[in-house]
Design a protein around this motif. Structure first.
Motif, PDB file in Angstrom:
ATOM      1  N   ASP A 106       9.363  20.418  16.731  1.00 23.36           N
ATOM      2  CA  ASP A 106       9.551  21.608  16.437  1.00 23.36           C
ATOM      3  C   ASP A 106      11.107  22.105  16.022  1.00 23.36           C
ATOM      4  OD1 ASP A 106       7.073  22.827  17.010  1.00 23.36           O
ATOM      5  OD2 ASP A 106       7.787  23.718  18.923  1.00 23.36           O
ATOM      6  N   GLN A 107      11.948  21.346  16.554  1.00 29.75           N
ATOM      7  CA  GLN A 107      13.425  21.101  16.078  1.00 29.75           C
ATOM      8  C   GLN A 107      13.247  20.596  14.587  1.00 29.75           C
ATOM      9  OE1 GLN A 107      12.689  20.335  19.566  1.00 29.75           O
ATOM     10  NE2 GLN A 107      13.304  22.606  19.763  1.00 29.75           N
ATOM     11  N   ALA A 108      12.683  19.501  14.532  1.00 37.38           N
ATOM     12  CA  ALA A 108      12.797  18.664  13.330  1.00 37.38           C
ATOM     13  C   ALA A 108      11.999  19.425  12.263  1.00 37.38           C
ATOM     14  CB  ALA A 108      11.741  17.369  13.400  1.00 37.38           C
ATOM     15  N   TYR A 109      10.894  20.267  12.495  1.00 33.88           N
ATOM     16  CA  TYR A 109      10.424  21.172  11.434  1.00 33.88           C
ATOM     17  C   TYR A 109      11.424  22.087  10.959  1.00 33.88           C
ATOM     18  CZ  TYR A 109       6.731  24.143   9.108  1.00 33.88           C
ATOM     19  OH  TYR A 109       6.001  24.943   8.329  1.00 33.88           O
ATOM     20  N   GLU A 110      12.138  22.793  11.838  1.00 29.23           N
ATOM     21  CA  GLU A 110      13.096  23.806  11.748  1.00 29.23           C
ATOM     22  C   GLU A 110      14.351  23.160  10.739  1.00 29.23           C
ATOM     23  OE1 GLU A 110      13.704  27.064  12.660  1.00 29.23           O
ATOM     24  OE2 GLU A 110      11.434  26.911  13.434  1.00 29.23           O
ATOM     25  N   ALA A 111      14.653  21.925  11.014  1.00 29.86           N
ATOM     26  CA  ALA A 111      15.664  21.439  10.245  1.00 29.86           C
ATOM     27  C   ALA A 111      14.975  21.021   8.759  1.00 29.86           C
ATOM     28  CB  ALA A 111      16.037  19.924  10.924  1.00 29.86           C
ATOM     29  N   CYS A 112      13.947  20.791   8.607  1.00 30.36           N
ATOM     30  CA  CYS A 112      13.260  20.723   7.475  1.00 30.36           C
ATOM     31  C   CYS A 112      13.615  22.052   6.570  1.00 30.36           C
ATOM     32  CB  CYS A 112      11.902  20.165   7.487  1.00 30.36           C
ATOM     33  SG  CYS A 112      11.730  18.431   8.002  1.00 30.36           S
ATOM     34  N   MET A 154       0.637  -1.116   0.055  1.00 36.22           N
ATOM     35  CA  MET A 154       0.028   0.035   0.215  1.00 36.22           C
ATOM     36  C   MET A 154       0.843   1.308  -0.052  1.00 36.22           C
ATOM     37  SD  MET A 154      -3.274  -0.084  -0.068  1.00 36.22           S
ATOM     38  CE  MET A 154      -4.030   1.238   0.875  1.00 36.22           C
ATOM     39  N   ALA A 155       1.898   1.225   0.693  1.00 36.85           N
ATOM     40  CA  ALA A 155       2.863   2.490   0.735  1.00 36.85           C
ATOM     41  C   ALA A 155       4.206   2.239   0.630  1.00 36.85           C
ATOM     42  CB  ALA A 155       2.575   3.164   2.200  1.00 36.85           C
ATOM     43  N   PRO A 156       4.595   1.969  -0.566  1.00 40.83           N
ATOM     44  CA  PRO A 156       5.812   1.350  -0.714  1.00 40.83           C
ATOM     45  C   PRO A 156       6.776   2.579  -1.019  1.00 40.83           C
ATOM     46  CG  PRO A 156       4.831   1.567  -2.786  1.00 40.83           C
ATOM     47  CD  PRO A 156       3.840   1.622  -1.850  1.00 40.83           C
ATOM     48  N   ASP A 157       6.361   3.938  -1.055  1.00 39.84           N
ATOM     49  CA  ASP A 157       7.376   4.864  -0.966  1.00 39.84           C
ATOM     50  C   ASP A 157       7.390   5.706   0.419  1.00 39.84           C
ATOM     51  OD1 ASP A 157       7.861   4.784  -3.632  1.00 39.84           O
ATOM     52  OD2 ASP A 157       6.150   6.169  -4.161  1.00 39.84           O
ATOM     53  N   ILE A 158       8.563   5.973   0.908  1.00 37.68           N
ATOM     54  CA  ILE A 158       8.614   6.960   1.966  1.00 37.68           C
ATOM     55  C   ILE A 158       8.962   8.452   1.476  1.00 37.68           C
ATOM     56  CG2 ILE A 158       9.273   4.969   3.258  1.00 37.68           C
ATOM     57  CD1 ILE A 158      12.080   6.827   3.504  1.00 37.68           C
ATOM     58  N   HIS A 159       8.526   9.291   2.388  1.00 31.32           N
ATOM     59  CA  HIS A 159       8.603  10.787   2.006  1.00 31.32           C
ATOM     60  C   HIS A 159       9.409  11.684   2.772  1.00 31.32           C
ATOM     61  CE1 HIS A 159       4.603   9.168   1.034  1.00 31.32           C
ATOM     62  NE2 HIS A 159       4.729   9.475  -0.086  1.00 31.32           N
ATOM     63  N   GLY A 160      10.022  10.748   3.935  1.00 34.41           N
ATOM     64  CA  GLY A 160      10.930  11.640   4.687  1.00 34.41           C
ATOM     65  C   GLY A 160      11.615  10.317   5.522  1.00 34.41           C
ATOM     66  N   LEU A 161      12.606  10.890   6.217  1.00 30.42           N
ATOM     67  CA  LEU A 161      13.358   9.808   7.063  1.00 30.42           C
ATOM     68  C   LEU A 161      14.068  10.643   8.083  1.00 30.42           C
ATOM     69  CD1 LEU A 161      14.213   6.978   7.393  1.00 30.42           C
ATOM     70  CD2 LEU A 161      16.353   7.616   5.876  1.00 30.42           C
ATOM     71  N   LEU A 162      13.569  10.151   9.580  1.00 32.61           N
ATOM     72  CA  LEU A 162      14.341  11.085  10.501  1.00 32.61           C
ATOM     73  C   LEU A 162      15.315  10.279  11.475  1.00 32.61           C
ATOM     74  CD1 LEU A 162      13.869  13.590  12.514  1.00 32.61           C
ATOM     75  CD2 LEU A 162      12.593  11.869  14.044  1.00 32.61           C
ATOM     76  N   LEU A 163      16.392  10.726  11.443  1.00 33.35           N
ATOM     77  CA  LEU A 163      17.424  10.170  12.359  1.00 33.35           C
ATOM     78  C   LEU A 163      17.689  11.154  13.446  1.00 33.35           C
ATOM     79  CD1 LEU A 163      20.263   9.038   9.742  1.00 33.35           C
ATOM     80  CD2 LEU A 163      18.134   7.777  10.795  1.00 33.35           C
ATOM     81  N   GLY A 170       7.295  16.627  13.455  1.00 29.77           N
ATOM     82  CA  GLY A 170       7.568  17.876  12.798  1.00 29.77           C
ATOM     83  C   GLY A 170       7.688  17.611  11.405  1.00 29.77           C
ATOM     84  N   VAL A 171       8.603  16.613  10.713  1.00 30.87           N
ATOM     85  CA  VAL A 171       8.732  16.079   9.506  1.00 30.87           C
ATOM     86  C   VAL A 171       7.559  15.942   8.759  1.00 30.87           C
ATOM     87  CG1 VAL A 171       9.837  14.887   7.892  1.00 30.87           C
ATOM     88  CG2 VAL A 171      10.913  15.276  10.117  1.00 30.87           C
ATOM     89  N   MET A 172       6.380  15.164   9.256  1.00 30.70           N
ATOM     90  CA  MET A 172       5.313  14.914   8.793  1.00 30.70           C
ATOM     91  C   MET A 172       4.555  16.523   8.775  1.00 30.70           C
ATOM     92  SD  MET A 172       4.081  11.426  10.626  1.00 30.70           S
ATOM     93  CE  MET A 172       2.624  11.330   9.598  1.00 30.70           C
ATOM     94  N   ARG A 173       4.632  17.328   9.588  1.00 31.31           N
ATOM     95  CA  ARG A 173       4.009  18.579   9.469  1.00 31.31           C
ATOM     96  C   ARG A 173       4.423  19.554   8.342  1.00 31.31           C
ATOM     97  NH1 ARG A 173       5.631  22.830  13.787  1.00 31.31           N
ATOM     98  NH2 ARG A 173       5.119  21.018  15.045  1.00 31.31           N
ATOM     99  N   TYR A 174       5.762  19.394   8.058  1.00 29.94           N
ATOM    100  CA  TYR A 174       6.180  19.987   7.107  1.00 29.94           C
ATOM    101  C   TYR A 174       5.910  19.536   5.769  1.00 29.94           C
ATOM    102  CZ  TYR A 174      10.231  21.532   3.860  1.00 29.94           C
ATOM    103  OH  TYR A 174      10.850  21.869   2.782  1.00 29.94           O
ATOM    104  N   LEU A 175       5.857  17.832   5.735  1.00 26.68           N
ATOM    105  CA  LEU A 175       5.491  17.559   4.586  1.00 26.68           C
ATOM    106  C   LEU A 175       3.826  17.660   4.110  1.00 26.68           C
ATOM    107  CD1 LEU A 175       7.514  14.113   4.803  1.00 26.68           C
ATOM    108  CD2 LEU A 175       8.052  16.143   2.849  1.00 26.68           C
ATOM    109  N   GLU A 176       3.242  17.406   4.978  1.00 26.05           N
ATOM    110  CA  GLU A 176       1.680  17.588   4.917  1.00 26.05           C
ATOM    111  C   GLU A 176       1.609  19.251   4.291  1.00 26.05           C
ATOM    112  OE1 GLU A 176      -0.826  17.876   8.340  1.00 26.05           O
ATOM    113  OE2 GLU A 176      -2.676  17.019   7.576  1.00 26.05           O
ATOM    114  N   GLU A 177       2.086  20.136   4.940  1.00 27.57           N
ATOM    115  CA  GLU A 177       1.825  21.451   4.608  1.00 27.57           C
ATOM    116  C   GLU A 177       2.211  21.561   3.086  1.00 27.57           C
ATOM    117  OE1 GLU A 177       2.987  23.784   8.538  1.00 27.57           O
ATOM    118  OE2 GLU A 177       4.203  23.913   6.740  1.00 27.57           O
ATOM    119  N   ARG A 178       2.825  20.834   2.398  1.00 27.54           N
ATOM    120  CA  ARG A 178       3.362  20.941   0.948  1.00 27.54           C
ATOM    121  C   ARG A 178       2.741  19.737   0.361  1.00 27.54           C
ATOM    122  NH1 ARG A 178       6.239  23.093   4.481  1.00 27.54           N
ATOM    123  NH2 ARG A 178       7.596  24.847   3.932  1.00 27.54           N
TER     124      ARG A 178
END
Lengths: 269, 269
Positions: free
Chosen positions: B65-71, B1-10, B23-31
């Motif tokens: 918030d830090q992850a969103y800033e990093a994006c 169903m979801a073979p692609d990933i849209h971001g990866l967080l370390l 935060g990464v999901m927020r950034y991606l959802e907004e776009r």
């Protein structure tokens, strides 16, 4: 239901060789060794094989009778290594085809861990890639140079292949490893020990774990009582012992069917 | 169903740090980037973390918030390595406790394969074991000697532990690796590339894959068209590139909270 195994077969003969496990089962059944349920005894005998049908006649394959004979000949003493048993037809460094390959074989190594436990490994080295010294990166056995002594480097050969030209030579290959310890490991700990054996392959066989490789590692723990509170010292030691067994396999090998072993190459120089 | 990933967080921050993926999901959802089903967009963001709460205050953890800033700060250009980002609190060689450890960090390396494809790796090195040069076996970063410069060898320390005395020091540890390629790999090929990354860990981190280590490897293939007929050249090259990224992490690291980096140890000598 069957957490114990009663025998383990490593063999040549490609998938045909798996049939030889029947000989080990016959030997064990006659002695009442196996998984017991009412009046039946089922010996549990995992088996793994290498593809060596490109060496000599592809019609010569070990079968149940040969495996039964091997059980009768089994010994607690020193056993033969090199181009014998499952290692008979083993070769390494097949990137340029079996014409350039070097003889593989079966090897072993052993070490003490945590003062009291022994970890031992057997390796049948029929790798597509090279056997590499884990401390120097030197190719000890690989595709032989045509223009003089020494070996090419399979990782470099593969990485520099041109995309349009990717029609790699070489037969299907496999490194088989058994790592065994007298430490009383539980089922989970024995499983992670098998994974640690793959780290030893990664150090001494380069490249390994290719799609062309059917690399397998088994782990056995003979300890019947007690428990190992912390398995990490065993996991730390196992890769080096497996790597040493892999090196032993090519050091002990002897030339066969025109594929030279490194001992014979060294003598020729 | 979801073979692609849209971001990866370390991330650092132990299991608390997993929360930063929001935060990464927020950034991606907004776009509008994500798995689309009717009027919803779900960004798929795998995440992995290291345990670094023993460095500085264990209460300081990265969050959404830090992850969103990093994006927002993300760039196609050269990025910082060493004791930054997920590598900030990373340490290696913790067998004798964090008091003897050496600074880890985040590193990267890249190589060309088969003439046209690029394979790149990022490694966050927070290993329990040592970072070892894969061609010399030399410990580059590990538990520091008390009696002078240089390092002890964690494999030897662990193997020689006495069974009754096995009460190993050191925090839970992890090496995180992402290996990415522009080769158009299918799902199965991408999976085996992740396994090849573990071979790179086995060469450059010794010991690795202990019960104390939560070692993880991700593989990404950006290629959207075409196919790779033979993935073995990529599998052959990947371990060396991953090993180089691991070495880069400790070479680039800087000292923090009293844990010295090898660059600073070299300057002090």
């Amino acid at each position: 239901m069957a957490p114990d195994i009663h025998g383990l077969l490593l063999s040549g003969g490609s998938a045909f060789g798996l049939d030889a496990a029947a000989g080990v089962m016959r030997y064990l059944e006659e002695r009442g060794i196996g998984f017991k349920l009412r009046d039946v005894v089922v010996p549990i005998v995992p088996a793994a094989i290498i593809f060596d049908l490109g060496m000599g006649s592809g019609k010569v394959r070990p079968g149940p009778d040969q495996a039964y004979e091997a059980c009768l000949a089994a010994t607690d003493n020193t056993f033969q290594r090199g181009s014998v048993g499952a290692g008979t037809g083993a070769t390494v460094g097949k990137v340029l085809g079996i014409e350039s390959a070097t003889k593989g074989g079966v090897g072993t190594a052993s070490g003490k861990v945590a003062g009291s436990w022994t970890v031992s490994a057997i390796a049948v080295v029929n790798a597509y890639g090279d056997v590499v010294h884990p401390h120097t990166g030197q190719v000890l056995a690989g595709p032989r140079r045509k223009d003089g002594p020494g070996f090419q480097n399979s990782v470099e050969l593969l990485s520099s292949q041109v995309q349009q030209d990717l029609d790699l030579a070489g037969d299907p290959s496999t490194t088989l490893v058994v790592v065994a310890t007298d430490a009383p490991l539980n089922r989970e700990q024995t499983g992670v020990l098998a994974k640690a054996a793959h780290n030893g392959m990664a150090r001494a066989v380069q490249p390994c774990h290719l799609m062309r490789d059917g690399d397998v590692a088994f782990a056995l723990a003979t300890g019947r009582s007690g428990q190992v509170r912390d398995v990490d010292p065993l996991l730390a030691a196992a890769p080096g012992i497996v790597a040493a067994a892999i090196l032993d396999a090519v050091y002990q090998a002897t030339s066969l069917f025109g594929v030279p072993a490194i001992a014979d190459l060294a003598r020729a120089e």
